[in-house]
Write a protein that holds these residues in place. Structure first.
Motif, PDB file in Angstrom:
ATOM      1  N   ALA A  18      61.487   9.627  31.722  1.00 40.89           N
ATOM      2  CA  ALA A  18      61.827  10.962  32.213  1.00 40.89           C
ATOM      3  C   ALA A  18      61.373  11.143  33.657  1.00 40.89           C
ATOM      4  O   ALA A  18      62.078  11.750  34.462  1.00 40.89           O
ATOM      5  CB  ALA A  18      61.217  12.031  31.319  1.00 40.89           C
ATOM      6  N   HIS A  19      60.220  10.610  34.000  1.00 36.43           N
ATOM      7  CA  HIS A  19      59.716  10.716  35.369  1.00 36.43           C
ATOM      8  C   HIS A  19      60.666  10.020  36.343  1.00 36.43           C
ATOM      9  O   HIS A  19      61.012  10.564  37.396  1.00 36.43           O
ATOM     10  CB  HIS A  19      58.315  10.113  35.473  1.00 36.43           C
ATOM     11  CG  HIS A  19      57.756  10.170  36.854  1.00 36.43           C
ATOM     12  ND1 HIS A  19      57.236  11.320  37.393  1.00 36.43           N
ATOM     13  CD2 HIS A  19      57.665   9.225  37.814  1.00 36.43           C
ATOM     14  CE1 HIS A  19      56.840  11.076  38.631  1.00 36.43           C
ATOM     15  NE2 HIS A  19      57.096   9.807  38.909  1.00 36.43           N
ATOM     16  N   ALA A  26      66.572  14.458  41.383  1.00 36.07           N
ATOM     17  CA  ALA A  26      66.216  15.298  42.528  1.00 36.07           C
ATOM     18  C   ALA A  26      66.757  14.702  43.824  1.00 36.07           C
ATOM     19  O   ALA A  26      67.212  15.441  44.703  1.00 36.07           O
ATOM     20  CB  ALA A  26      64.700  15.458  42.600  1.00 36.07           C
ATOM     21  N   ASN A  27      66.750  13.390  43.933  1.00 35.21           N
ATOM     22  CA  ASN A  27      67.238  12.733  45.153  1.00 35.21           C
ATOM     23  C   ASN A  27      68.711  12.987  45.416  1.00 35.21           C
ATOM     24  O   ASN A  27      69.139  12.978  46.569  1.00 35.21           O
ATOM     25  CB  ASN A  27      66.981  11.224  45.094  1.00 35.21           C
ATOM     26  CG  ASN A  27      65.541  10.878  45.362  1.00 35.21           C
ATOM     27  OD1 ASN A  27      64.808  11.638  45.975  1.00 35.21           O
ATOM     28  ND2 ASN A  27      65.126   9.717  44.901  1.00 35.21           N
ATOM     29  N   LEU A  33      69.267  19.009  36.225  1.00 35.52           N
ATOM     30  CA  LEU A  33      68.941  17.792  35.486  1.00 35.52           C
ATOM     31  C   LEU A  33      67.496  17.388  35.753  1.00 35.52           C
ATOM     32  O   LEU A  33      66.776  17.003  34.822  1.00 35.52           O
ATOM     33  CB  LEU A  33      69.908  16.666  35.867  1.00 35.52           C
ATOM     34  CG  LEU A  33      69.734  15.346  35.130  1.00 35.52           C
ATOM     35  CD1 LEU A  33      69.828  15.528  33.614  1.00 35.52           C
ATOM     36  CD2 LEU A  33      70.783  14.342  35.610  1.00 35.52           C
ATOM     37  N   ALA A  34      67.057  17.494  36.984  1.00 36.71           N
ATOM     38  CA  ALA A  34      65.669  17.169  37.320  1.00 36.71           C
ATOM     39  C   ALA A  34      64.699  18.059  36.544  1.00 36.71           C
ATOM     40  O   ALA A  34      63.659  17.585  36.064  1.00 36.71           O
ATOM     41  CB  ALA A  34      65.434  17.307  38.822  1.00 36.71           C
ATOM     42  N   GLN A  35      65.048  19.336  36.386  1.00 31.03           N
ATOM     43  CA  GLN A  35      64.184  20.255  35.628  1.00 31.03           C
ATOM     44  C   GLN A  35      64.103  19.855  34.159  1.00 31.03           C
ATOM     45  O   GLN A  35      63.035  19.894  33.555  1.00 31.03           O
ATOM     46  CB  GLN A  35      64.688  21.696  35.766  1.00 31.03           C
ATOM     47  CG  GLN A  35      63.844  22.716  35.021  1.00 31.03           C
ATOM     48  CD  GLN A  35      62.391  22.740  35.465  1.00 31.03           C
ATOM     49  OE1 GLN A  35      62.088  22.649  36.649  1.00 31.03           O
ATOM     50  NE2 GLN A  35      61.478  22.851  34.515  1.00 31.03           N
ATOM     51  N   GLU A  60      72.010  14.957  28.658  1.00 33.10           N
ATOM     52  CA  GLU A  60      73.236  14.154  28.624  1.00 33.10           C
ATOM     53  C   GLU A  60      74.432  14.975  29.120  1.00 33.10           C
ATOM     54  O   GLU A  60      75.241  14.480  29.913  1.00 33.10           O
ATOM     55  CB  GLU A  60      73.493  13.621  27.217  1.00 33.10           C
ATOM     56  CG  GLU A  60      72.519  12.539  26.814  1.00 33.10           C
ATOM     57  CD  GLU A  60      72.619  12.139  25.354  1.00 33.10           C
ATOM     58  OE1 GLU A  60      72.321  10.974  25.067  1.00 33.10           O
ATOM     59  OE2 GLU A  60      72.986  12.982  24.502  1.00 33.10           O
ATOM     60  N   ARG A  61      74.528  16.203  28.669  1.00 32.43           N
ATOM     61  CA  ARG A  61      75.609  17.080  29.105  1.00 32.43           C
ATOM     62  C   ARG A  61      75.565  17.290  30.617  1.00 32.43           C
ATOM     63  O   ARG A  61      76.578  17.186  31.313  1.00 32.43           O
ATOM     64  CB  ARG A  61      75.490  18.424  28.376  1.00 32.43           C
ATOM     65  CG  ARG A  61      76.808  18.963  27.892  1.00 32.43           C
ATOM     66  CD  ARG A  61      76.694  20.251  27.098  1.00 32.43           C
ATOM     67  NE  ARG A  61      76.067  20.040  25.791  1.00 32.43           N
ATOM     68  CZ  ARG A  61      74.974  20.645  25.360  1.00 32.43           C
ATOM     69  NH1 ARG A  61      74.369  21.546  26.087  1.00 32.43           N
ATOM     70  NH2 ARG A  61      74.487  20.391  24.174  1.00 32.43           N
ATOM     71  N   GLU A  62      74.379  17.578  31.120  1.00 29.25           N
ATOM     72  CA  GLU A  62      74.214  17.821  32.553  1.00 29.25           C
ATOM     73  C   GLU A  62      74.458  16.540  33.349  1.00 29.25           C
ATOM     74  O   GLU A  62      75.063  16.577  34.421  1.00 29.25           O
ATOM     75  CB  GLU A  62      72.815  18.375  32.848  1.00 29.25           C
ATOM     76  CG  GLU A  62      72.598  18.776  34.279  1.00 29.25           C
ATOM     77  CD  GLU A  62      73.473  19.938  34.737  1.00 29.25           C
ATOM     78  OE1 GLU A  62      73.613  20.094  35.968  1.00 29.25           O
ATOM     79  OE2 GLU A  62      74.019  20.686  33.909  1.00 29.25           O
ATOM     80  N   PHE A  63      74.017  15.410  32.828  1.00 26.80           N
ATOM     81  CA  PHE A  63      74.260  14.136  33.497  1.00 26.80           C
ATOM     82  C   PHE A  63      75.754  13.894  33.691  1.00 26.80           C
ATOM     83  O   PHE A  63      76.196  13.500  34.768  1.00 26.80           O
ATOM     84  CB  PHE A  63      73.644  12.979  32.706  1.00 26.80           C
ATOM     85  CG  PHE A  63      74.071  11.634  33.222  1.00 26.80           C
ATOM     86  CD1 PHE A  63      73.451  11.078  34.326  1.00 26.80           C
ATOM     87  CD2 PHE A  63      75.109  10.944  32.617  1.00 26.80           C
ATOM     88  CE1 PHE A  63      73.857   9.846  34.823  1.00 26.80           C
ATOM     89  CE2 PHE A  63      75.516   9.704  33.098  1.00 26.80           C
ATOM     90  CZ  PHE A  63      74.892   9.155  34.209  1.00 26.80           C
TER      91      PHE A  63
END
Length: 78
Positions: A18-19, A26-27, A33-35, A60-63
Motif C-alpha cells: 500500500a505504501h 500521488a506521483n 487513490l493515494a488516500q 480497484e475501481r479508482e485504479f
C-alpha cells in the motif's frame, strides 16, 4: 499482491504494498487513490485487516478510472 496479503492476513505486506502504491498514485496526481492506499497502509501499520477487502474494492475501481484517464491523456498527446 494486496489481495494475497489480505487473504494471508499478512499485515506487513499490506503495509509495504500500500505504501508503494500510495507513492506511485500521488506521483501521477491520483489523489483519491493515494488516500485509499494510505488507509490500507494504516491498516497494515495497526496490524489489522478489518475493512481491507472493502478498501481494496474501492482502490480497484479508482485504479481503473485513473488508468482510463491517463490513457486518454496519452492518446491526445500522441
Amino acid at each position: 499482491a494486496l489481495r494475497q496479503a489480505i487473504a494471508a492476513l499478512d499485515t506487513n505486506n499490506i503495509r509495504k504494498t500500500a505504501h508503494s502504491l500510495k507513492s506511485s498514485s500521488a506521483n501521477v496526481g491520483a489523489e483519491a487513490l493515494a488516500q485509499m492506499c494510505k488507509e490500507m497502509e494504516t491498516l497494515g501499520r495497526t496490524e489489522t485487516t478489518e475493512g481491507a477487502s472493502g478498501i481494496l474494492t474501492s482502490m480497484e475501481r479508482e485504479f481503473h478510472a485513473v488508468r482510463d484517464s491517463l490513457g486518454a491523456i496519452l492518446e491526445k498527446e500522441f
